[in-house]
Design an enzyme around this catalytic site. Structure first.
Site, mmCIF file in Angstrom:
data_model
loop_
_atom_site.group_PDB
_atom_site.id
_atom_site.type_symbol
_atom_site.label_atom_id
_atom_site.label_comp_id
_atom_site.label_asym_id
_atom_site.label_seq_id
_atom_site.Cartn_x
_atom_site.Cartn_y
_atom_site.Cartn_z
ATOM 1 C CG HIS A 101 -0.439 0.017 2.513
ATOM 2 N ND1 HIS A 101 -0.135 1.091 3.163
ATOM 3 C CD2 HIS A 101 0.151 -0.895 3.417
ATOM 4 C CE1 HIS A 101 0.634 0.948 4.568
ATOM 5 N NE2 HIS A 101 0.491 -0.454 4.410
ATOM 6 C CG ASP A 103 -2.664 4.004 2.769
ATOM 7 O OD1 ASP A 103 -2.284 3.065 2.182
ATOM 8 O OD2 ASP A 103 -3.507 4.157 3.677
ATOM 9 C CG ASP A 134 3.262 0.331 7.615
ATOM 10 O OD1 ASP A 134 2.685 -0.319 6.697
ATOM 11 O OD2 ASP A 134 2.552 0.409 8.530
ATOM 12 C CD GLU A 169 -3.058 -1.587 5.885
ATOM 13 O OE1 GLU A 169 -3.147 -2.385 6.598
ATOM 14 O OE2 GLU A 169 -2.141 -0.283 6.096
ATOM 15 C CD GLU A 170 -0.794 2.371 7.686
ATOM 16 O OE1 GLU A 170 -1.476 1.950 8.816
ATOM 17 O OE2 GLU A 170 0.378 2.047 7.583
ATOM 18 C CG HIS A 434 1.260 2.357 12.546
ATOM 19 N ND1 HIS A 434 -0.065 1.972 12.915
ATOM 20 C CD2 HIS A 434 1.524 1.912 11.292
ATOM 21 C CE1 HIS A 434 -0.290 1.353 11.640
ATOM 22 N NE2 HIS A 434 0.527 1.300 10.692
#
Length: 464
Positions: A101, A103, A134, A169-170, A434
């Site tokens: 992903h 995003d 990520d 996704e996030e 994150h």
């Protein structure tokens, strides 16, 4: 034409030679603040998708490369832009679907970053920046591996390839299932690689074979019709803050283990993993003890957990001598493999309603569910990827559980029940995905890219 015996070595050399350009392209992607959450500029997510699509087109191997969106079920909205690319298999070869992903998470408090979050920065063998690990690194592992395959074999490969680089996704993958349904023919594959997990450590590869599920919801606790003076009524009238604190405390026992009847555990062996390793990887200070019972990895992989991730209450700056009439909290629960997320949510809601103190009124909204996942490790693709890991990293791979969740894998299983799903990772335990100062370990990235290139070569040598 490359001989059969020299093909793997040629692919390895091409992959290693291509690492600098892959990192340069990763830096370009990191500079784009592609945050798909409400309140952020969706044009940046579109710019990210178009940039990724351009990199895919530059490979020159795909018959189609598009940026597409799908409807969000139950709304009149479209999801965020995703990249899809397809190349049909030839001569009986299998097809592989590569997922990542583009995003990213919001950056949070920028003051906590040691370098600007959207300025890729090299430091101590790591690349820092939001999305560096990520999951824009996952995108560049896929593209870098395909570049190596083309560089080494030219047009002399028959493997079918599909790309699906998601853009939300996030933010919950709200249009994911619809996107799969809309594009099922293009994305159908024999093997699916989801490059969105982690490795055992910076030197040891891992295949993720189990994932906890999750359920997330908002609970409002109400005890008063309006705010009242704490001096005039405190001691006789229950305020919502007290009721909320007492209610939340019932979710755990004295050891910090989840104490909700109806939540299940999975009985499965786990590798050796000591408390020192937990403290190092999680940032647990001396004097603060771990919670739960059983082996540490059983707590992380095979048992449920419940976390309060947000609360709406008067702030310290705005505190007054007032009894709060209502408090809202966001609760996130991780579900052990083997239990449906909806059943777990029902158990938690029933527990909270049964334990509401002083007759507090509860309201539950914004429920979200993601089922756990267990990999079938008996397939030939699992054997191939383990061999590729071993060849690239020079270390035996670990079959690993992950305490986090990738809810959309359940959608992949439902849409493509015959596909073998491989959950791989570019991250290591110190990547801080994150969190502030997210980073990518450069050696791990190199090994992950080489491993995937070797996997592609192995699959190209197979007949379907």
């Amino acid at each position: 034409m490359t001989s059969e015996n020299s093909r793997p070595q040629a692919v390895r050399e091409a992959a290693e030679t291509g690492i600098p350009s892959a990192l340069a392209d990763l830096g370009t992607l990191v500079r784009i603040p592609s945050i798909a959450f409400p309140g952020f500029d969706p044009a940046e997510v579109r710019r990210s998708a178009e940039t990724v699509a351009g990199l895919a087109r530059d490979l020159g191997i795909f018959e189609t490369v598009d940026v597409r969106q799908a409807a969000i079920p139950g709304t009149d909205e479209l999801g965020m832009p995703a990249v899809i690319a397809t190349r049909a298999a030839r001569n009986g070869r299998p097809t592989i679907l590569l997922y990542a992903h583009h995003d990213v998470q919001p950056v949070g408090d920028e003051a906590l970053w040691d370098s600007p979050p959207f300025e890729p920065t090299l430091r101590d063998g790591r690349l820092y920046g939001r999305g560096a690990a990520d999951d824009k690194a996952g995108i560049m592992v896929h593209l870098g591996a395909l570049r190596a395959l083309k560089e080494a074999l030219g047009d002399d490969f028959d493997l079918g390839v599909a790309l699906f680089f998601e853009g939300e996704e996030e933010a919950g993958s709200r249009s994911f299932a619809q996107f799969l349904s809309d594009n099922a023919d293009a994305l159908k594959a024999d093997v699916i690689v989801v490059a969105d997990s982690s490795n055992w450590d910076a030197k040891t590869p891992a295949l993720t074979v189990s994932l906890r599920g999750n359920t997330r919801f908002t609970m409002r606790v109400r005890t008063l019709e309006h705010a009242s003076h704490s001096g005039m009524f405190g001691g006789a009238v229950p305020d919502a803050m007290m009721a909320t604190v007492k209610l939340l405390a019932t979710l755990w026992d004295e050891d910090g283990a989840v104490a909700v009847e109806g939540l299940t555990e999975r009985d499965a062996p786990t590798p050796e993993y000591g408390e020192d390793k937990l403290r190092d990887e999680a940032g647990l200070p001396d004097g603060v003890s771990p919670i739960g019972r059983g082996t540490i990895l059983s707590r992380l992989w095979n048992k449920p957990s419940i976390t309060v991730t947000g609360i709406d209450a008067p702030s310290v700056a705005n505190a007054s001598n007032t009894l709060s009439p209502e408090i809202s909290v966001v609760i996130s629960a991780r579900i052990a493999p083997g239990q449906r997320a909806a059943d777990a949510y029902a158990a938690i809601e029933a527990h909270l309603r049964a334990h509401a103190p002083f007759g507090a009124q509860l309201e539950f909204t914004d429920q979200d569910y993601g089922d756990p996942f267990l990999v079938d490790t008996s397939g030939w693709a699992v054997s191939d990827v383990r061999d590729a890991f071993r060849d690239a990293y020079g270390a035996d791979p670990v079959d690993m559980g992950v305490g986090g969740s990738i809810p959309f894998i359940a959608d992949l299983v439902r849409e493509f029940p015959g596909a073998q799903i491989l959950v791989t990772g570019v991250e290591d335990p110190h990547g801080k995905a994150h969190s502030p100062n997210e980073s990518l370990h450069l050696d791990t990235f190199r090994n992950a890219l080489v491993a995937e290139a070797l996997l592609l070569e192995k699959l190209d040598a197979r007949t379907r």
